[in-house]
Design a protein around this motif. Structure first.
Motif, mmCIF file in Angstrom:
data_model
loop_
_atom_site.group_PDB
_atom_site.id
_atom_site.type_symbol
_atom_site.label_atom_id
_atom_site.label_comp_id
_atom_site.label_asym_id
_atom_site.label_seq_id
_atom_site.Cartn_x
_atom_site.Cartn_y
_atom_site.Cartn_z
ATOM 1 N N GLY A 110 0.771 -1.233 0.000
ATOM 2 C CA GLY A 110 0.000 0.000 0.000
ATOM 3 C C GLY A 110 0.803 1.284 0.000
ATOM 4 O O GLY A 110 0.228 2.370 0.091
ATOM 5 N N ILE A 111 2.123 1.200 -0.090
ATOM 6 C CA ILE A 111 2.945 2.409 -0.111
ATOM 7 C C ILE A 111 4.035 2.276 -1.166
ATOM 8 O O ILE A 111 4.333 1.180 -1.629
ATOM 9 N N THR A 112 4.645 3.415 -1.507
ATOM 10 C CA THR A 112 5.735 3.366 -2.478
ATOM 11 C C THR A 112 6.994 2.821 -1.805
ATOM 12 O O THR A 112 7.125 2.841 -0.573
ATOM 13 N N THR A 113 7.912 2.357 -2.617
ATOM 14 C CA THR A 113 9.188 1.879 -2.095
ATOM 15 C C THR A 113 9.926 3.016 -1.396
ATOM 16 O O THR A 113 10.585 2.803 -0.370
ATOM 17 N N THR A 114 9.809 4.224 -1.911
ATOM 18 C CA THR A 114 10.431 5.387 -1.272
ATOM 19 C C THR A 114 9.914 5.542 0.150
ATOM 20 O O THR A 114 10.694 5.714 1.097
ATOM 21 N N GLN A 115 8.591 5.484 0.321
ATOM 22 C CA GLN A 115 7.996 5.620 1.650
ATOM 23 C C GLN A 115 8.405 4.468 2.562
ATOM 24 O O GLN A 115 8.723 4.678 3.734
ATOM 25 N N TYR A 116 8.415 3.256 2.024
ATOM 26 C CA TYR A 116 8.784 2.080 2.814
ATOM 27 C C TYR A 116 10.210 2.203 3.342
ATOM 28 O O TYR A 116 10.483 1.971 4.519
ATOM 29 N N ARG A 117 11.123 2.585 2.475
ATOM 30 C CA ARG A 117 12.523 2.720 2.892
ATOM 31 C C ARG A 117 12.702 3.845 3.903
ATOM 32 O O ARG A 117 13.528 3.752 4.815
ATOM 33 N N LYS A 118 11.924 4.908 3.750
ATOM 34 C CA LYS A 118 11.974 5.993 4.724
ATOM 35 C C LYS A 118 11.513 5.495 6.096
ATOM 36 O O LYS A 118 12.126 5.811 7.110
#
Length: 71
Positions: free
Chosen positions: A56-64
């Protein structure tokens, strides 16, 4: 004529690493399936982490989120 498409996120993969992936996939197809290297096509597509998502989230958000978690 084999065609292999590889998708990865665009974040720090070097040209040397991509060349190694291409060489090793080609070698595997030759060894396992007896495919001719001169007829084997490998395409690596790099996707921006804002355009790749899961859970449900972008990889950018997940890594953050991972970076913000205490160790």
């Amino acid at each position: 004529m084999p065609f292999v498409s590889v998708r990865i996120t665009r974040d720090g993969v070097t040209s040397e690493q991509k060349a190694q992936v291409i060489a090793e996939i080609t070698e595997t197809l030759q060894r396992v399936l007896n495919k001719r290297p001169d007829q084997t096509h490998i395409v690596i597509e790099e996707v921006d982490t804002d355009n790749w998502g899961y859970s449900g989230i972008t990889t950018t958000q997940y890594r953050k989120q991972l970076a913000e978690k205490p160790s």
